[in-house]
Design a protein around this motif. Sequence first.
Motif, PDB file in Angstrom:
ATOM      1  N   SER A   1      -9.044   1.321   1.794  1.00 41.49           N
ATOM      2  CA  SER A   1      -7.974   1.112   0.256  1.00 41.49           C
ATOM      3  C   SER A   1      -6.756   1.305   1.669  1.00 41.49           C
ATOM      4  O   SER A   1      -6.960   2.547   1.949  1.00 41.49           O
ATOM      5  CB  SER A   1      -8.294   1.943  -0.160  1.00 41.49           C
TER       6      SER A   1
ATOM      7  N   LYS B   1       1.767  -7.862  -5.285  1.00 41.75           N
ATOM      8  CA  LYS B   1       0.416  -8.246  -4.507  1.00 41.75           C
ATOM      9  C   LYS B   1      -0.298  -6.342  -4.248  1.00 41.75           C
ATOM     10  O   LYS B   1      -1.001  -6.450  -3.177  1.00 41.75           O
ATOM     11  CB  LYS B   1       1.576  -7.563  -2.695  1.00 41.75           C
ATOM     12  N   CYS B   2       0.879  -5.450  -5.226  1.00 39.80           N
ATOM     13  CA  CYS B   2      -0.078  -4.366  -5.382  1.00 39.80           C
ATOM     14  C   CYS B   2      -0.719  -4.016  -6.525  1.00 39.80           C
ATOM     15  O   CYS B   2       0.287  -4.334  -7.074  1.00 39.80           O
ATOM     16  CB  CYS B   2       0.303  -3.313  -4.443  1.00 39.80           C
TER      17      CYS B   2
ATOM     18  N   GLY C   1       0.907   3.050  -6.383  1.00 38.77           N
ATOM     19  CA  GLY C   1      -0.277   1.566  -5.869  1.00 38.77           C
ATOM     20  C   GLY C   1      -1.440   1.820  -5.269  1.00 38.77           C
ATOM     21  O   GLY C   1      -1.320   2.432  -4.497  1.00 38.77           O
ATOM     22  N   ARG C   2      -2.320   0.324  -4.908  1.00 34.13           N
ATOM     23  CA  ARG C   2      -3.330   0.860  -4.645  1.00 34.13           C
ATOM     24  C   ARG C   2      -3.701  -0.369  -4.322  1.00 34.13           C
ATOM     25  O   ARG C   2      -3.220  -1.651  -4.217  1.00 34.13           O
ATOM     26  CB  ARG C   2      -4.636   1.472  -5.312  1.00 34.13           C
ATOM     27  N   ASN C   3      -4.409  -0.748  -3.073  1.00 31.81           N
ATOM     28  CA  ASN C   3      -5.095  -2.051  -1.991  1.00 31.81           C
ATOM     29  C   ASN C   3      -6.418  -1.777  -1.779  1.00 31.81           C
ATOM     30  O   ASN C   3      -6.423  -0.730  -1.414  1.00 31.81           O
ATOM     31  CB  ASN C   3      -3.993  -2.403  -0.817  1.00 31.81           C
TER      32      ASN C   3
ATOM     33  N   PHE D   1       1.152  -8.954   4.468  1.00 35.64           N
ATOM     34  CA  PHE D   1       0.271  -8.600   3.355  1.00 35.64           C
ATOM     35  C   PHE D   1      -0.879  -9.072   3.978  1.00 35.64           C
ATOM     36  O   PHE D   1      -1.953  -8.321   3.954  1.00 35.64           O
ATOM     37  CB  PHE D   1       0.206  -8.678   1.957  1.00 35.64           C
TER      38      PHE D   1
ATOM     39  N   PHE E   1       6.654  -4.815  -4.112  1.00 39.96           N
ATOM     40  CA  PHE E   1       4.895  -5.041  -3.480  1.00 39.96           C
ATOM     41  C   PHE E   1       4.532  -6.113  -4.848  1.00 39.96           C
ATOM     42  O   PHE E   1       3.526  -5.774  -5.113  1.00 39.96           O
ATOM     43  CB  PHE E   1       4.285  -3.968  -3.410  1.00 39.96           C
TER      44      PHE E   1
END
Length: 353
Positions: free
Chosen positions: A121, A139-140, A318-320, A107, A136
């Motif tokens: 994103s 982290k997510c 999920g998202r980042n 990451f 994840f």
Amino acid sequence: MGNLQIIPFEERENWDAVVRSFARFDVYYLSGYVSAFRFAKDGAPFLLYYRGEGMRLCYVVQQRDIAESPAYSGILERGRCFDWSTPYGYGGPLTEGFSERGIGDFFALLSDYCRSNRIVSQFIRFHPLLENYRVFEGKCELYNIRHTVYMNTKDKAVIDANLESRCRGAIHKAMKNHVQIENSRSEEAQKTFIRMYYETMQRRSAADYYYFSEEFFDDFFAKLADCYRIFYAVLNEEIICSAIIMYCNGSMHYHLSAARKEYFALSPNSLLLYTAACWGAENGCSKFHLGGGVGAQDSLFLFKRSFHKKGLADFYIGRNIFCEEVYRELLKLRAASDPGFCPDNDRLIQYRA
């Protein structure tokens, strides 16, 4: 520190070699699957491949220029910022080995790459059968949105034992009414499916996205020839329902379907899925993923669950957010140009609501 490689679609041979090097790879990760979605305007496909720190991982993303979204037409210059999403269906990381240090390293490399390349994103649809959202965690941002259903296709006896009585009755009803199930990859089967699919989408008033083009289907059938079959129900020499069933590395997936409304009462789709499951058992597939419903407990979900009441798998998304300032700027731009837009909406990638 490990190595993060961004493999473009043009390197298909390398792409597929990497995917197939993971023991639990599935059809959604192959270049042949994602290829067709280039015609759905979902963006340029890439395979992310990380090696190092006691682990390997890979997953597929499609990169879109945010300025090409209708919501930002004329208010955002092209080439300024992008975002990623996993392709339609299921994705997220394939992994070999795992360590907290390795996932942290991945990451860190991913965030540096995205900030340097203006990737605002990423949106991930995780794979229910792989339960890979767990990789994840922490982290997510993760969200469990619904159950999906799978059938255990170890053998026909197991398939039969897991059927609910109403599902068994629907299958027998179709048989009693002389519905027969066939499967093929013939050009005739493809053309019939496409025609019926468009009719089905029109009847359901489906969103424009789901009217996949003929180029989409042609590419899918050509690039994924070894990983799908079209199953279809026939009555009086007429096809009354049809479905694309994908299979790969021991798993099957109910992908796209079409049916003629006037024959619903005969339950042809119940017999079709049952027959496909039995075919899978005979051809080395241990699970047949049917997917979920539109809602959490709607009629489609209940129909699928009747094939295996205990065959439930959680579907996570999920998202980042890699560029917080740009993310907020996009929300402001959208709000300024569209009075009806609410920045605080319930979409995971809010600027695309």
